[in-house]
Design an enzyme around this catalytic site. Sequence first.
Site, PDB file in Angstrom:
ATOM      1  N   GLU A  88       0.019  -3.747  -0.254  1.00  0.00           N
ATOM      2  CA  GLU A  88       0.601  -2.985   0.855  1.00  0.00           C
ATOM      3  C   GLU A  88       0.667  -3.870   2.105  1.00  0.00           C
ATOM      4  OE1 GLU A  88       1.909  -0.057   0.964  1.00  0.00           O
ATOM      5  OE2 GLU A  88       1.166   1.065  -0.769  1.00  0.00           O
TER       6      GLU A  88
ATOM      7  N   ASP B 192       7.653  -1.944   2.523  1.00  0.00           N
ATOM      8  CA  ASP B 192       6.736  -1.039   1.814  1.00  0.00           C
ATOM      9  C   ASP B 192       7.350  -0.591   0.494  1.00  0.00           C
ATOM     10  OD1 ASP B 192       4.757   0.764   1.132  1.00  0.00           O
ATOM     11  OD2 ASP B 192       5.333   2.257   2.620  1.00  0.00           O
TER      12      ASP B 192
ATOM     13  N   GLU C 103       3.845   6.360  -5.756  1.00  0.00           N
ATOM     14  CA  GLU C 103       2.733   6.135  -4.839  1.00  0.00           C
ATOM     15  C   GLU C 103       2.937   6.937  -3.565  1.00  0.00           C
ATOM     16  OE1 GLU C 103       0.570   4.311  -1.473  1.00  0.00           O
ATOM     17  OE2 GLU C 103       2.729   4.504  -1.737  1.00  0.00           O
ATOM     18  N   GLU C 104       4.186   7.039  -3.131  1.00  0.00           N
ATOM     19  CA  GLU C 104       4.480   7.721  -1.878  1.00  0.00           C
ATOM     20  C   GLU C 104       4.268   9.231  -1.962  1.00  0.00           C
ATOM     21  OE1 GLU C 104       4.776   6.157   0.724  1.00  0.00           O
ATOM     22  OE2 GLU C 104       5.735   4.225   0.392  1.00  0.00           O
TER      23      GLU C 104
ATOM     24  N   ASP D 120       8.314   2.711  -5.922  1.00  0.00           N
ATOM     25  CA  ASP D 120       9.016   3.819  -5.284  1.00  0.00           C
ATOM     26  C   ASP D 120       9.062   3.615  -3.780  1.00  0.00           C
ATOM     27  OD1 ASP D 120       6.094   4.363  -5.553  1.00  0.00           O
ATOM     28  OD2 ASP D 120       6.582   6.123  -4.337  1.00  0.00           O
TER      29      ASP D 120
ATOM     30  N   HIS E 119       8.624   3.267   6.436  1.00  0.00           N
ATOM     31  CA  HIS E 119       9.079   4.660   6.569  1.00  0.00           C
ATOM     32  C   HIS E 119       9.962   4.848   7.803  1.00  0.00           C
ATOM     33  CE1 HIS E 119       5.454   6.244   4.007  1.00  0.00           C
ATOM     34  NE2 HIS E 119       5.949   5.115   3.538  1.00  0.00           N
TER      35      HIS E 119
ATOM     36  N   HIS F 157       3.653  -0.802  -5.852  1.00  0.00           N
ATOM     37  CA  HIS F 157       4.439   0.345  -6.313  1.00  0.00           C
ATOM     38  C   HIS F 157       5.915   0.052  -6.104  1.00  0.00           C
ATOM     39  CE1 HIS F 157       5.319   1.961  -2.234  1.00  0.00           C
ATOM     40  NE2 HIS F 157       4.068   1.635  -1.921  1.00  0.00           N
TER      41      HIS F 157
END
Length: 365
Positions: free
Chosen positions: A161, A101, A133-134, A71, A339, A69
């Site tokens: 991931e 990520d 995705e997030e 995003d 994150h 992904h």
Amino acid sequence: MRAAEILERLVGFPTVVGTPNMGLMDYVAHYLAEHGARVTRLMGPEGDRENLFATIGDPSRPGYILSGHVDVVPAQEPEWLGDPFVLRRDGDRLIGRGACDMKGFDAAVLAAVPELAAMPLKAPVHIALSYDEEAGCRGVPHLLARLPELCAAPLGCIVGEPTGLVPVLAHKGKAALRLVASGVSGHSSRPDLGRNAIHALAPALAATVALADALKSGAQDARFAPSWSTVQIGTVAGGQALNIIPDRAEACIEARAIHGVDPRGLLAPLMDLPGVEVEWLSSYPALALGADHPLATLAADISGHGPLQAVSYGTEAGLFQQAGVPAIVCGPGDIARAHKPEEYLTGAELAAATGMVLALGRRLC
């Protein structure tokens, strides 16, 4: 172009979840087309962000998908030591939002493209890049709906991931919803003339807490930590001031389900509570791939690591599996860095991921 240079370009696009990604996709599509890949851009229903699907080799033959992904989560923490959307180097660390990520995996795949394009592939390599995705894997279902027209039924999908390049066979599923209670505003000295939305929401919050406690003694799967399905209240909002009766209150709630448990079903007790409206935000199923599946063997061979049974976070792999594509999770970096401020991937990890992609290509020649 080296993988670190591509990662620098990707990080430079602030593709925060829920925002447009067209600039990044323009760059990627141009890069892939330059190297002879067949590129299809798939606009999402939002109209300002898209998925991308590219093929190196013959799309009429069954091949493998490399999925990532584009995003990232927001980067507003004060602990960042520099602009999170400008890749910064500190020794071997490549620091920036999304470096781990999971733009690192995306960059590793793109860096391998020139060599893949020069290989006599007997089966194609597909690249699938998705959005949002997030926010609960909102973008990839639109790509999967178009998959039959894009290529022959794939043999498998590797979702990149961060796993330390250790193939992961299983993960939990997830569902999320928003509960909204409405009230009637007024002065707090006369609550009898209004209706307090937070008070109306309180029974739903209490029911969620009770549900979370009850699940601890429910179905168990020792592969996961914790070994049970979970429910939690993630956010609560409501009210304008202490002396105003709140006319609206909401809570966002998520469920994470072990394999064999429907994550939406976990939240079913919250669906019919009085005085509360329900809005589904997202859902995706759990992943479960057998350790003896050919994809598990392939992933172990090209990554150099034996498979890990399970992780508790979720990915798009469950949706690929649901769509009939065997899937596994295997990518560079450590999920513990995701994150967070000063998120990073090391140059060695990035190089190892590119090496894994090239090893896949050699296996397909």
